[in-house]
Design an enzyme around this catalytic site. Sequence first.
Site, PDB file in Angstrom:
ATOM      1  N   ASP A   1     108.366   9.902   9.280  1.00  0.00           N
ATOM      2  CA  ASP A   1     107.090   9.566   8.638  1.00  0.00           C
ATOM      3  C   ASP A   1     106.948  10.461   7.402  1.00  0.00           C
ATOM      4  OD1 ASP A   1     105.924  12.007   9.469  1.00  0.00           O
ATOM      5  OD2 ASP A   1     105.182  11.133  11.337  1.00  0.00           O
TER       6      ASP A   1
ATOM      7  N   HIS B   1      99.956   9.321  14.140  1.00  0.00           N
ATOM      8  CA  HIS B   1     101.339   9.252  13.670  1.00  0.00           C
ATOM      9  C   HIS B   1     102.259   8.762  14.784  1.00  0.00           C
ATOM     10  CE1 HIS B   1      99.924  12.673  10.830  1.00  0.00           C
ATOM     11  NE2 HIS B   1      99.451  11.500  10.489  1.00  0.00           N
TER      12      HIS B   1
END
Length: 481
Positions: free
Chosen positions: A117, A20
Amino acid sequence: MDISSKDLHVAILSSPGMGHLIPVLVLANRLAASHKIKVTVLLVTTGVALPESNLLKLPLDQSLVEFIELPPVDISHLVGPSTQVVTQLCIMVREALPLLHSAIASMDRRPDALFVDPFGTEALPIAAEFNMAKYVYVPSTAWFTALTVYCPVLDKEIQGQFVDQQEHLKIPGCKVVRPEDVVDPMLDRNDQQYNEYIKIGKQIPLFDGILLNTWEELEPKTLQAFKENHILSSLVNFPIYPIGPLTRPIEPAGSDPDLIQWLDKQPNESVIFVSFGSGGMLSAQQIIELAWGLELSQQRFVWVIRPPTKGRVDDAFFNVGNGSDDNPDYLPDGFLTRIRDVGKLVPMWAQQVKILSHPSIGGFMSHCGWNSTLESITSDVPIIAWPLYAEQRLNATLLTKELGVAVRPKVLPTKEVVGREEIEKMVRTIMEGKEGVVMRDNVKKLKIGAMNAHENNGSSYKSMCELVMDIIVRKGDIIGV
Ligand SMILES: O=c1ccn([C@@H]2O[C@H](COP(=O)(O)OP(=O)(O)O[C@H]3O[C@H](CO)[C@@H](O)[C@H](O)[C@H]3O)[C@@H](O)[C@H]2O)c(=O)[nH]1
């Protein structure tokens, strides 16, 4: 007053996990380097060291990219040994929201936009409170994103477990999804991670737009379905920004010069690289089969090796930075001696992009995390798809059935052990078989398409410019120019 991109400040929230953080850092770089935007990356931390100390030096323009590690969150009282990764990620980010709030409140220069995200969608009210434009950055495919935002509809339409369905799952305007390919949180509708996933799917459309690490030419059908509003039918003109492929640059000279020297001595495209991302782990039995399969294939290889998992295949996800593995006594007897001249083992973590982009690498056995997939495509390397968790089964299906750049085992590696003969066969197929030549050719074409997307008139370049313009317009509306 005319606002330009140089007047913008973007904050990006990253959830924990290298898969991520890396795409967030790469996006931050791109915004700074190409558009001179000031970017502040805020990372949710858990107290575990990152496996790569050089990672934070990634920004090309240190004067424009600032990195803030939020104080570690402790979620030990909220989770148990069986809590799945997606649930843990959602809880971690939820617990970090007050920290994000204080970090933004204390900034001298308030950001004009907040990017999160998919695990950070609950930061939406913070963006609203501070008058920031708000976007979700999905560092994966349009197909996965379509499944995510459409899952709340499937939730109402379909009875029973998704994996038990006899028919493919249908998403309007998109490719169907085979029940066995659904993402991990959809595997068990009774698990908390399913509810978290549904929540994410409902929240994404509340943002001002979605950024995707894909490009028009890679996923034309799914992107068209988004544009024609088949998937998000309740919303008019919901912007989708396919800005990929964004991949990290080759790591600076680093930890393993001997390995690079060894690769320098091998013939072009003669070595297979074996690695399962930041979180992937294999069972003891699977490691033995893999070792035998590599040996039987008689091909050269570099293998990022981790001890056998005692539980789940994503067990390294939160703590790969903590491990070391100097004594791999779980390998077959005599393996290390027999492969001495043809194989190299790298404990725990390797400089993946440096290795993949080396001319001697000819194949990648990968768990099909989307960053690894893009790094393989942009290095011209065909793949043995070995999906383990998250959305990796979808990615493996895209790579094998649609793009023709990968082979995969007949069984799902998370359900059954892949035997040594099949491993040997797959390695030979991509390294020396006719099919391998076709796949190599296909991957080279994809790479050219990927590079074109970033050219001045390319689709991803245009998409990025549209995104920047959207932030400028929203800032103008807020300050009244
Ligand atoms: O030894 C290693 C292992 C990994 N990496 C890097 O770590 C990243 C790993 O990312 P990815 O391949 O996407 O795998 P995950 O870390 O598993 O990523 C998570 O996040 C991705 C983006 O959302 C999803 O596509 C994956 O399925 C999900 O597991 C890549 O940049 C790799 O180059 C290294 O540099 N060295």
